[in-house]
Design an enzyme around this catalytic site. Structure first.
Site, short mmCIF file in Angstrom:
data_model
loop_
_atom_site.label_atom_id
_atom_site.label_comp_id
_atom_site.label_asym_id
_atom_site.label_seq_id
_atom_site.Cartn_x
_atom_site.Cartn_y
_atom_site.Cartn_z
N GLU A 219 0.88 -1.18 0.00
CA GLU A 219 0.00 0.00 0.00
C GLU A 219 0.91 1.22 0.00
OE1 GLU A 219 -3.38 0.17 0.06
OE2 GLU A 219 -3.82 -1.95 0.25
N CYS A 253 -2.39 9.59 2.57
CA CYS A 253 -1.91 9.03 1.30
C CYS A 253 -2.87 9.30 0.15
CB CYS A 253 -1.66 7.54 1.44
SG CYS A 253 -3.11 6.67 2.04
P1 NAD Z 1 7.99 4.75 5.18
O1 NAD Z 1 8.00 3.97 3.93
O2 NAD Z 1 9.16 5.62 5.49
O3 NAD Z 1 7.85 3.76 6.47
C1 NAD Z 1 6.87 2.77 6.58
C2 NAD Z 1 7.38 1.62 7.46
O4 NAD Z 1 8.54 1.06 6.88
C3 NAD Z 1 7.79 2.06 8.87
O5 NAD Z 1 7.33 1.09 9.78
C4 NAD Z 1 9.29 2.11 8.82
O6 NAD Z 1 9.89 1.78 10.04
C5 NAD Z 1 9.62 1.06 7.78
N1 NAD Z 1 10.87 1.36 7.06
C6 NAD Z 1 11.37 2.60 6.75
N2 NAD Z 1 12.54 2.48 6.08
C7 NAD Z 1 12.76 1.16 5.94
C8 NAD Z 1 13.81 0.40 5.33
N3 NAD Z 1 14.84 0.98 4.72
N4 NAD Z 1 13.72 -0.95 5.37
C9 NAD Z 1 12.68 -1.56 5.97
N5 NAD Z 1 11.68 -0.89 6.57
C10 NAD Z 1 11.71 0.44 6.57
O7 NAD Z 1 6.63 5.56 5.15
P2 NAD Z 1 6.10 6.68 6.15
O8 NAD Z 1 6.96 7.89 6.03
O9 NAD Z 1 5.89 6.10 7.50
O10 NAD Z 1 4.65 6.97 5.52
C11 NAD Z 1 4.45 7.86 4.48
C12 NAD Z 1 4.26 7.14 3.15
O11 NAD Z 1 3.31 6.11 3.27
C13 NAD Z 1 3.72 8.06 2.06
O12 NAD Z 1 4.39 7.81 0.86
C14 NAD Z 1 2.25 7.65 1.94
O13 NAD Z 1 1.67 7.90 0.70
C15 NAD Z 1 2.32 6.20 2.22
N6 NAD Z 1 1.05 5.71 2.73
C16 NAD Z 1 0.31 4.86 1.95
C17 NAD Z 1 -0.92 4.44 2.42
C18 NAD Z 1 -1.78 3.51 1.61
O14 NAD Z 1 -2.72 2.99 2.18
N7 NAD Z 1 -1.50 3.25 0.35
C19 NAD Z 1 -1.38 4.86 3.66
C20 NAD Z 1 -0.60 5.71 4.41
C21 NAD Z 1 0.63 6.14 3.94
#
Ligand code: NAD
Length: 467
Positions: A219, A253
Site C-alpha cells: 500500500e 496518502c
Molecule cells: P515509510 O516507507 O518511510 O515507512 C513505513 C514503514 O517502513 C515504517 O514502519 C518504517 O519503520 C519502515 N521502514 C522505513 N525504512 C525502511 C527500510 N529501509 N527498510 C525496511 N523498513 C523500513 O513511510 P512513512 O513515512 O511512514 O509513511 C508515508 C508514506 O506512506 C507516504 O508515501 C504515503 O503515501 C504512504 N502511505 C500509503 C498508504 C496507503 O494505504 N497506500 C497509507 C498511508 C501512507
C-alpha cells in the site's frame, strides 16, 4: 512533537517468529469461534481505550480528537463489527459449479490462512494502518507480527499494549522500533507481508521478500490529481477539498496532491478555498484545536523547502517550534520544482490550470499511477470519461478521500502506488489462500482420459467443444 521510538533490543525476533510458527502449525488459529471471540475482545479493549487512543495521537502530532475518532478509532471499530458479523460466512468452504470434465464431482473453494503474517505500518494514520490489516489477517486465521512506525511513539506503544491485552504474543505481537527492526523482520521467512508506506521503502520490502517468494500487499503513495472542470460547483468543491487536503495536516496518502482546474474558474476556486480555510480553522489557524502538526522536524523541513521560491496564494506560514505549516495554496509551480517532483504529503496544495482538456492528460501522464484521482464536474460525460481514462488505485467524483470509508470497496493502489486491496471482505480474502478442492465420486469412472489414447481423440475434441 513526538520523539522517535527506541528499538526493542530485548526482543529476539527469530525466537518470537518460531513461537508463532509453532502456534500456527499446531492449528491454534483455525477455530472460527475462537477467532471471533478474540476479535470481540479486541473491539472491547479498543472501545475502553478510546480516550487513550485520542491522547496518544494528540501527543504524537496534535491530531484533533474528532479526526482521531473519525479516521482511526471509529473506522477500526466498524471494521471489527463487520468482520465479527460476517466471519462465519466468509470462513466456510464455498461450493462452486463442477464441470463435465470431472463429472461426477462436487467442487469447493476452501479458505486457507497463509500462516505467519508480517505487517509494517507508517506513521500518518498510525493506529488505523497498523490495526486494520491485522483484523483481516487474524480473521483469516493467521498469526500476526505488527511493526508500527517509530515516528508515532505514543500511538505505537498503545497499540502494543492493546494487543498484549487481547492476544498471547505467539498469536499476535506488536514490535516497536525503527528501520533496523524492520530490516531484521524482513530477513525472516514470512507467509505473507503487508506493507504500508512510501514507494522507495516498498521497493526495499519487495526485494527483501522476493527470495522466499512471499506473497504480499504493498500500500504505497503517489501524486493524486484533483481535476476541476468548468461545470463543477466551485464552492462545494473548495469546501470538500479543504476538508480532504488539510485533514491530518495533509499527511494522508489519498489526499489531493495537486489541483488541475479550468483556467476560467481558477480565481473563483482560490477565493472559495481561502474562505473555507477561514471557516474551518478561524483567523489564527495555529491556535485552532482542529488542525494537526507535521509529524517531525525532518518532514517539516522537507515541506518547508517545497515552499521556497513559490508564489503563495494563501498560507505559507511555518513555525519550526511545533512543526506547524499553515494550509497553503501555491500558484502554478513549475514541473521542475520540488513540490511537483514527489508526493507532497503535507498541507501544501499546488493549483495548476488548463485551457484545453488535452492538457489534463499531458500533466497527469508526467507521473506514475497515483493512489487516488478526483474529478469535480457536473458534466457527467466529462466525469465518467476521466474516471475511466486513467489508471489509479481508487477515487471519487465530486469529493475527495471518502472512498476509503466504504468497506464494500477494495482499498489499494496500482502500478507504482502498490498492489492488492483490503477493507471488509477484501481484507479476509487478502490474507486467505483459496484452496481448490474437487471431491470426486467413485460410483463412475469414465475411461476417456486414460491411455491408450488410440481412437479417443475425436471424442475428446467433441467433449471439449461442449465446454
Ligand atoms: P515509510 O516507507 O518511510 O515507512 C513505513 C514503514 O517502513 C515504517 O514502519 C518504517 O519503520 C519502515 N521502514 C522505513 N525504512 C525502511 C527500510 N529501509 N527498510 C525496511 N523498513 C523500513 O513511510 P512513512 O513515512 O511512514 O509513511 C508515508 C508514506 O506512506 C507516504 O508515501 C504515503 O503515501 C504512504 N502511505 C500509503 C498508504 C496507503 O494505504 N497506500 C497509507 C498511508 C501512507
Amino acid at each position: 512533537m513526538a520523539e522517535e521510538i527506541k528499538n526493542e533490543a530485548t526482543v529476539n525476533i527469530p525466537e518470537l517468529l518460531a513461537s508463532q510458527k509453532e502456534f500456527f502449525e499446531a492449528g491454534n488459529t483455525l477455530d472460527v469461534s475462537e477467532r471471533i471471540a478474540r476479535l470481540k475482545k479486541l473491539k472491547n479493549v479498543i472501545e475502553s481505550k478510546e480516550q487513550e487512543i485520542s491522547a496518544a495521537l494528540f501527543a504524537d502530532f496534535r491530531k484533533p480528537e474528532f479526526e482521531t475518532y473519525a479516521t482511526e478509532t471509529a473506522l477500526i471499530l466498524s471494521e471489527l463489527k463487520y468482520t465479527i458479523k460476517k466471519l462465519r460466512k466468509w470462513a466456510k468452504p464455498k461450493k462452486v459449479k463442477s464441470t463435465l470434465l470431472n463429472f461426477p464431482s462436487k467442487d469447493f473453494i476452501y479458505p486457507q490462512p497463509y500462516g505467519n503474517v508480517l505487517i509494517l505500518a507508517p506513521w500518518n494514520y498510525p493506529f488505523q494502518l497498523s490495526v486494520s490489516p491485522a483484523i483481516g489477517a487474524l480473521a483469516a486465521g493467521n498469526t500476526v507480527m505488527i511493526k508500527p512506525s517509530e515516528y508515532a511513539p505514543a500511538t505505537s506503544s498503545l497499540t502494543k499494549e492493546i494487543f498484549a491485552e487481547v492476544f498471547p504474543e505467539e498469536h499476535a505481537a506488536v514490535l516497536l522500533g525503527g528501520v533496523e527492526v524492520s530490516q531484521e523482520l524482513l530477513e525472516q521467512k514470512w507467509d505473507y507481508v503487508f506493507f504500508t508506506g512510501s514507494v522507495p521503502v516498498g521497493r526495499i520490502v519487495a526485494k527483501a521478500i522476493a527470495p522466499n517468494l512471499t506473497p504480499s500487499t504493498l500500500e504505497l503513495g503517489g501524486k493524486n490529481p484533483c481535476i476541476i472542470h468548468r461545470s463543477a460547483k466551485i464552492d462545494l468543491a473548495a469546501k470538500r477539498i479543504v476538508w480532504g487536503k488539510f485533514i491530518n495536516a495533509g499527511q494522508t496518502c489519498i489526499s489531493p496532491d495537486y489541483v488541475l482546474i479550468d483556467k476560467k474558474k481558477k480565481t473563483e476556486f482560490t477565493e472559495a478555498v481561502k474562505s473555507e480555510i477561514k471557516a474551518a480553522f478561524g483567523e489564527e489557524i495555529k491556535k485552532s484545536p482542529d488542525y494537526a502538526r507535521i509529524i517531525n522536524r525532518k518532514n517539516f523541513e522537507r515541506l518547508q523547502a517545497m515552499l521556497e521560491g513559490q508564489t503563495i496564494i494563501t498560507g505559507g506560514e511555518t513555525s519550526p517550534g511545533d512543526n506547524y505549516i499553515a494550509p497553503t495554496l501555491i500558484n502554478e509551480p513549475s514541473f521542475d520544482s520540488e513540490v511537483m517532483q514527489d508526493e507532497i504529503f503535507g498541507p501544501i496544495l499546488p493549483v495548476l490550470s488548463y485551457s484545453e482538456e488535452p492538457e489534463i492528460e499531458k500533466i497527469i501522464s508526467r507521473y506514475p499511477d497515483p493512489l487516488a484521482l478526483y474529478v469535480f464536474a457536473e458534466d457527467k460525460e466529462f466525469s465518467e470519461k476521466t474516471l475511466q481514462r486513467y489508471r489509479f488505485g481508487g477515487g471519487a467524483s465530486n469529493d475527495v478521500v471518502v472512498h476509503i470509508a466504504n468497506k464494500n470497496l477494495p482499498f489499494g493502489g496500482v502500478g507504482s502506488s502498490g498492489y492488492g486491496g483490503y477493507h471488509g471482505k477484501f481484507s479476509f480474502e487478502t490474507f486467505t489462500h483459496k484452496k481448490s478442492i474437487s471431491k470426486r465420486a467413485t460410483w463412475l469412472d469414465i475411461p476417456l482420459r486414460y491411455a491408450p489414447y488410440k481412437g479417443k481423440l475425436p471424442l475428446i475434441k467433441k467433449v471439449m467443444k461442449r465446454l
